[in-house]
Design an enzyme around this catalytic site. Structure first.
Site, mmCIF file in Angstrom:
data_model
loop_
_atom_site.group_PDB
_atom_site.id
_atom_site.type_symbol
_atom_site.label_atom_id
_atom_site.label_comp_id
_atom_site.label_asym_id
_atom_site.label_seq_id
_atom_site.Cartn_x
_atom_site.Cartn_y
_atom_site.Cartn_z
ATOM 1 N N GLU A 1 69.982 40.111 22.481
ATOM 2 C CA GLU A 1 71.222 39.859 21.743
ATOM 3 C C GLU A 1 72.129 41.085 21.680
ATOM 4 O O GLU A 1 73.340 40.957 21.816
ATOM 5 C CB GLU A 1 70.922 39.372 20.316
ATOM 6 C CG GLU A 1 70.325 37.986 20.246
ATOM 7 C CD GLU A 1 71.304 36.869 20.549
ATOM 8 O OE1 GLU A 1 72.526 37.104 20.607
ATOM 9 O OE2 GLU A 1 70.848 35.734 20.741
ATOM 10 N N ASP B 1 79.687 36.884 16.331
ATOM 11 C CA ASP B 1 78.290 37.206 16.040
ATOM 12 C C ASP B 1 78.191 38.701 15.770
ATOM 13 O O ASP B 1 78.836 39.501 16.460
ATOM 14 C CB ASP B 1 77.396 36.806 17.207
ATOM 15 C CG ASP B 1 77.510 35.322 17.519
ATOM 16 O OD1 ASP B 1 77.596 34.523 16.578
ATOM 17 O OD2 ASP B 1 77.515 34.967 18.708
#
Length: 141
Positions: free
Chosen positions: A51, A69
């Site tokens: 990520e 995000d």
């Protein structure tokens, strides 16, 4: 030479503004210290690797729905944190999104655990890299 010295000075002043870059073991040790179950640590390390490359300061590009995000685990602002610009958020973690960009990973970990509790591992789009065999973190302790 003066320009180089100035540049070096400027970088030194800016350094505290950059997020921390962890690694598999430093993340696993810190999460263990925070009480995360040992059998989850390798999966969390895998998610953080895919990520954010273990970086605490990453804000992802805008998603198709206008959300972003944040941080180590790329936690979405539509559901989990309140964006600074006041956009609507369910804010399930009861935290401002900037709180997910800190070098103190405790609030990040607590929010990620809430995501896991409510949506499971598949909440992360990179889960397919981490579902199945992941390298052990035993050598980190």
């Amino acid at each position: 030479m003066k320009a180089f010295a100035f540049l070096l000075f400027a970088v030194a002043l800016a350094a505290p503004a950059f997020g921390e870059v962890l690694n598999r073991c430093s993340l696993a040790r810190e999460m263990s210290r925070l009480g995360v179950p040992r059998d989850q640590l390798a999966r969390w390390a895998c998610i953080a690797e895919h990520e954010s490359s273990y970086r605490t300061d990453v804000v992802g590009p805008t998603n198709y729905n206008g959300s972003n995000d944040y941080g180590l685990f790329q936690i979405n602002d539509y559901y989990w944190c309140q964006p600074a610009d006041g956009r609507f958020s369910y804010n399930q973690c009861h935290i401002g999104c900037d709180g997910l960009l800190t070098n103190d990973i405790e609030p990040i970990v607590r929010c990620a655990q809430e995501v896991l509790r409510m949506q499971g591992w598949s909440a992360w789009s990179t889960w397919h890299y981490c579902d199945g065999y992941v390298p052990s973190i035993d050598d980190c302790f």
